[in-house]
Design a protein around this motif. Structure first.
Motif, mmCIF file in Angstrom:
data_model
loop_
_atom_site.group_PDB
_atom_site.id
_atom_site.type_symbol
_atom_site.label_atom_id
_atom_site.label_comp_id
_atom_site.label_asym_id
_atom_site.label_seq_id
_atom_site.Cartn_x
_atom_site.Cartn_y
_atom_site.Cartn_z
ATOM 1 N N LEU A 149 10.663 46.181 16.716
ATOM 2 C CA LEU A 149 9.939 47.170 17.510
ATOM 3 C C LEU A 149 9.592 46.610 18.886
ATOM 4 N N VAL A 184 2.110 53.344 16.208
ATOM 5 C CA VAL A 184 3.528 53.369 15.814
ATOM 6 C C VAL A 184 3.841 52.188 14.897
ATOM 7 N N MET A 187 2.560 52.909 11.508
ATOM 8 C CA MET A 187 3.417 53.892 10.843
ATOM 9 C C MET A 187 4.673 53.224 10.304
ATOM 10 N N GLN A 188 5.213 52.298 11.073
ATOM 11 C CA GLN A 188 6.386 51.547 10.620
ATOM 12 C C GLN A 188 6.071 50.823 9.311
ATOM 13 N N LEU A 191 5.217 53.933 6.410
ATOM 14 C CA LEU A 191 6.055 55.120 6.175
ATOM 15 C C LEU A 191 6.828 55.042 4.856
#
Lengths: 315, 290
Positions: A149, A184, A187-188, A191
């Motif tokens: 990321l 983010v 969330m990675q 998820l």
């Protein structure tokens, strides 16, 4: 695995002492129940000792004054707690932690539900392959994923170069070191687990319910709103709570993507120990995090109970 | 209920091609989001050009140089992580399987509480577990007059503590759906209780055991928040070493070793899948988290 004769409830196990050969099994027959209970003892002792010892020590450690350099006072006092609750910096960190976790939880659930639904309703071998893709992604260390990321989000990275080339943005989007980037990253982290959780929730709802609603003239959206979501709601709330807990304790993604600019409690705890060597203060902050998580959980359970009691029959 | 739904007037509904496309594009986006970081790390490890800095994706020219430059320290930490993960999986099975049998089949009062004790390591924030075990290691070290900070023992105990609940979860899931009549049949045909257990019960719970061990292995292998407190300079698990590396400087060799680790993880999953079958692994794996 026999699937066609699956027992609806846990059967009573009696093979160990041949109780089934007796003509009359006494109702209070405890013979093999005791054998099974004995199997529980060793691991239970290990877990209880570790839990009590570690939690006890750390609560005890948080009740001493910090002298810095890893030394602590011997007096019992609640000065650390007073400082945490009066210093706006610590309270702000708690607020950031809760805010980022809540945003990541909402984002994860919104993204995970359609995926889980599609996998649960597919009728082919694709479902298994898609599920395998999810499971495989949860096996990769979060550190490696966050590294990926970071490369993706870099100011001259792949994402910004693409966005600039397409003219979607005028200047590079800054995600590294911002709260949005941390969301983010979280969330990675969550998820994959969220999809697995929601998949097992959607699976318990028979497809025929949706088909019945459609046969009665409801369109897909209405089926989702009036049949699917109400039935999934308990599962969604429990799953969301688990994801929220994961986010509250998440350290790796927040620390690396936040780059020290987004101070969540887990990062603060690690820094208090590694940089300032203040064990008592770190223990106090960890206690604060733990109590915050417990409080949120208790509140949610209370709200869920209220909802379940007050929910009207959906006709 | 006869009400004018506000959605009635919307131009898209899920049964239309447009709605289907929307749903599937969300799915595709989710998969891209999940797997992009891994693919980027693997791709960037092969990149030779330094047009956008030492680390960039997509690669424009290829080289394997990074793989020859991996420092020995990273191999040492990979080895330590592997040791810890194998130990966690083994201890997880040894402690977790009997615990699951006890939780499902005994008729003790307060079984809910007992189950909660085994679930606790999953519920407590991992950072908190890390700091509590650090305190524990110090206290035990003081009592025994040893320096246990940054030792294998501290890491091992903490890793087993967080990994075991996964085995308990997967085996419990199987036992709750277990058909007791199979065991009764074996016993009525004259098998001793021990033989019944070995020839009927154990083969049937084996998939749960494998899945749980795999999850325990992966959780231990990938952990940062707990290991970071219990590692010491020169004695780190692999993820902690990467974490430290990313906080200070981006060494491109991390890309190469990370790619090797990714390949190893996939290979391990495929291996377990060959043994128990994909379907079993996934069905039980999903329940192991609860």
């Amino acid at each position: 695995m026999p699937t066609d004769i699956a027992a609806p409830r846990a059967p009573r196990f009696k093979p160990l002492n041949f109780a089934f050969l007796r003509r009359k099994a006494t109702p209070g027959d405890e013979g093999d129940s005791r054998v099974w209970a004995l199997m529980l003892v060793p691991s239970l002792i290990v877990f209880v000792v570790l839990l009590v010892a570690s939690l006890g020590l750390f609560i005890e450690g948080s009740l001493h004054r910090d002298l810095g350099y890893g030394r602590t006072g011997t007096e019992w006092e609640i000065s650390n707690y007073l400082r945490v609750f009066t210093d706006s910096f610590y309270l702000k960190c708690l607020w950031i932690t809760v805010k980022v976790s809540a945003m990541a939880t909402i984002g994860t659930m919104l993204l995970a539900f359609p995926v889980a639904y599609v996998i649960a309703r597919l009728r082919s071998r694709w479902a298994m392959l898609l599920l395998a893709g999810i499971v495989a992604s949860t096996f990769i260390t979060i550190v490696i994923k966050v590294f990926g990321l970071m490369i993706l989000f870099a100011s001259n990275g792949f994402m910004n170069r693409t966005l600039l080339a397409l003219g979607i943005v005028g200047e590079p989007v800054v995600l590294l070191g911002s709260e949005g980037g941390v969301v983010v990253g979280l969330m990675q982290f969550t998820l994959g687990f969220a999809v697995l959780l929601l998949y097992s929730v959607v699976q318990t709802i028979p497809r025929s319910y949706e088909e019945a609603a459609q046969a009665l003239g409801a369109n897909r959206l209405r089926v989702a709103r009036r049949v699917l979501l109400p039935l999934c709601l308990p599962g969604i709330s429990v799953g969301g709570l688990m994801i929220f807990n994961m986010c509250m304790g998440a350290f790796t993604s927040a620390a690396l993507i936040g780059g020290g600019k987004v101070m969540t409690l887990p990062i603060l705890i690690q820094r208090t120990i590694m940089m300032e060597v203040k064990y008592s203060m770190a223990a106090t902050l960890a206690a604060l995090l733990l109590f915050a998580v417990i409080a949120v959980n208790l509140l949610s359970i209370f709200l869920m109970r209220r909802m379940r009691a007050g929910r009207k029959v959906i006709a | 209920m006869i009400s004018k739904s506000p959605f009635k007037r919307l131009w898209w509904r899920l049964e239309t091609p447009v709605g289907q496309t929307l749903l599937w594009s969300v799915v595709v986006f989710a998969y891209l989001f999940l797997h992009a970081p891994t693919i980027i790390v693997m791709g960037a490890s092969l990149n030779a050009s330094s047009q956008y800095g030492a680390i960039s994706f997509p690669p424009t020219s290829f080289t394997l140089a990074r793989y020859w430059e991996i420092p020995a320290s990273q191999f040492h930490s990979i080895l330590l992580s592997l040791k810890l993960a194998f130990l966690s999986a083994t201890v997880g099975v040894v402690l977790g399987v009997p615990a699951a049998f006890g939780l499902v089949r005994s008729r003790l009062p307060g079984k809910g509480l007992l189950a909660a004790i085994f679930r606790a390591p999953l519920q407590i924030p991992t950072v908190v577990i890390g700091i509590t075990f650090l305190q524990l290691v110090y206290a035990v070290g003081d009592a025994l007059d040893l320096d246990l900070s940054g030792s294998f023992v501290g890491l091992a105990v903490a890793h087993c503590f967080v990994a075991t609940p996964y085995v308990v979860g997967t085996v419990t899931a199987i036992l709750q759906r277990f058909d007791g009549r199979l065991e009764e049949a074996a016993a009525s045909l004259g098998a001793t209780p021990l033989r019944t257990f070995r020839r009927v019960t154990l083969p049937l719970i084996m998939p749960g055991l494998y899945a749980g061990a795999l999850y325990a292995f992966m959780v231990s292998f990938g952990d940062v928040p707990i290991s970071i407190f219990l590692s010491a300079p020169g004695y780190m698990t692999y993820p902690v070493e990467i974490f430290m590396g990313l906080e200070q400087n981006f060494s491109p060799t991390i890309l190469a070793s990370a790619t090797l680790v990714i390949i190893f993880c996939f290979a391990l999953m495929l291996l377990v899948q060959r043994v128990v079958g994909l379907e079993t692994l996934l069905r039980i794996g999903g329940t192991g988290r609860r």
